[in-house]
Scaffold this motif. Structure first.
Motif: not given
Length: 437
Positions: A362-366, A373-375, A406-412
């Motif tokens: 999850v951290f990695r996705a963020y 640049g997305e986040f 909910p935002i953790h599921r399929n975080a990327k």
């Protein structure tokens, strides 16, 4: 102890007395096990990574370490922290960690790691852990059921010590990955951090919020960013993170004798907004650098050893996840170590590595979304749904293992969709403004 030729014995061997080592030692002492910690350095010693996340408070309390940190917070100028602020040119944004989706503490501290790490180690010693400062691991043998370390003592003498289980909490030293050939290349680009502590000149500035870490995106290159982590005494940790080609534009080739302070000042001068924030700052401490710090391993555990914290995987400093992952790894590993000591079989992949990596992913996705640049576009969006803000605040507060978020599921994928939505809203708003004119 005496460094005799006979083999020394202990229940659990730990390499490293940083946060993951000290918290693991404290947790094991609570359960009554004999613990020996081998630490190469003497404390207090400088370490980077000063901005804790509220999730840490849960693990510190569990290990019986929270009260000692709380009791010494004033003495060591630990700064109360309740969120994160972001700056990009004229854009500003902040997240309040008390306004989050997940249960649990919403505040923590920003700490000088030298003092913080020493406090945790001292408390683990008070609980009965044998911490041997100035002792260096020379060899590791995990071939027999009970691991053996060959150690060089403070006086240069060497001895062997055997434990029923071995935990590697050696951080960037990565002792077991090196000795056991567990290193696996990180798939992150090679990035460099250039950092120091400064007198920030912001203690009486009414516009500056010392209770939040400030993350600034470089105005000319969104892949580069600055951290500013205030302490309570008018000083801050200040650092710049970017890929090597960014630093090369400023003439830095990575040579050992380069003037890093001049480099840091040149890069700061290239950001008008942050330069204004730090207009009264004084550089008075040597500037350091770390390159290629992101790391991974082939596996995090076997039947008689496990890797904790940075010894296993380190992502990136951008969301201050290092100490949180370190403490979480100890919290997850110690109950399993106890089961091993009681003769039970453990599936380390299923019970330790998979759950630990869930949060890391999850951290990695963020982190990946930040550098793409997305986040950044999500963070600086002026149109944010309050529910989504709370979900993001939970992650920024360290609650990466909360599977109800909910935002953790399929975080990327979800971050990508969210960024697209924020960009569309922003474009729409801009076109509305143009139409109004």
């Amino acid at each position: 102890y005496s460094a005799m030729s006979t083999m020394q014995q202990t229940d659990v061997l730990i390499i490293g007395a940083g946060p993951s080592g000290s918290s693991a030692a404290a947790l094991l002492r609570q359960k009554g096990y004999q613990v020996t910690v081998i630490e190469k350095q003497f404390f207090p010693r400088f370490s980077i990574g000063e901005s804790l996340l509220p999730q840490c408070m849960v693990f510190l309390e569990e290990a019986g370490l929270l009260e000692t940190v709380r009791a010494h917070a004033g003495e060591y100028a630990f700064q109360f922290k309740n969120g994160a602020a972001f700056l990009r040119g004229t854009q500003r944004s902040f997240y309040d960690f008390t306004q989050k989706f997940s249960e649990g503490p919403g505040t923590t501290w920003q700490v000088r790691r030298a003092n913080f790490d020493q406090l945790l180690a001292q408390q683990a010693e008070k609980m009965g852990a044998d911490i041997r400062f100035g002792h260096e691991v020379l060899a590791v043998d995990v071939a027999s059921t009970q691991p053996i370390l060959t150690v060089k003592g403070e006086q240069g003498d060497s001895y062997q010590i055997q434990g029923k289980f071995l935990l590697d909490a050696s951080g960037f030293g990565r002792i077991l990955p090196k000795f056991l050939d567990l290193e696996s290349p990180s798939d992150f680009p090679v990035r460099r951090a250039v950092f120091t502590h400064i007198e920030d000149g912001l203690l009486n500035d009414p516009e500056f919020d010392r209770e939040k870490i400030l993350i600034t995106v470089h105005e000319k290159d969104y892949r580069a960013w600055y951290w500013l982590i205030p302490f309570a005494d008018g000083r801050s940790s200040f650092g710049i993170v970017a890929e090597q080609d960014f630093f090369e534009k400023y003439g830095y080739d990575g040579s050992a004798d380069y003037d890093l302070e001049a480099l840091q000042k040149r890069i700061l001068a290239d950001d008008a907004s942050l330069s204004h924030v730090l207009r009264h700052a004084k550089h008075d401490t040597p500037v350091r650098t770390l390159v290629g710090y992101s790391a991974d391993v082939k596996h995090l555990a076997s039947e008689n050893y496990a890797l904790l914290g940075n010894a296993g995987e380190f992502l990136d400093p951008v969301f201050s996840s290092g100490v949180t992952i370190a403490l979480k790894s100890s919290s997850l590993a110690v109950p399993l170590v106890e089961q091993v000591l009681q003769g039970q079989a453990i599936d380390w992949m299923e019970q330790y590595e998979t759950p630990l990596r869930k949060g890391i992913q999850v951290f990695r996705a963020y982190v990946e979304s930040w550098y793409s640049g997305e986040f950044q576009d999500v963070v600086f969006s002026t149109h944010q749904d309050e529910k989504i803000r709370r979900m993001i605040a939970s992650l920024l507060a360290g609650y990466a293992w909360d599977e109800s978020n909910p935002i953790h599921r399929n975080a990327k994928q979800r971050l990508s969709t969210l960024a697209e939505y924020c960009r569309e809203e922003q474009t729409q708003t801009t076109s509305e403004r143009v139409a109004d004119r």
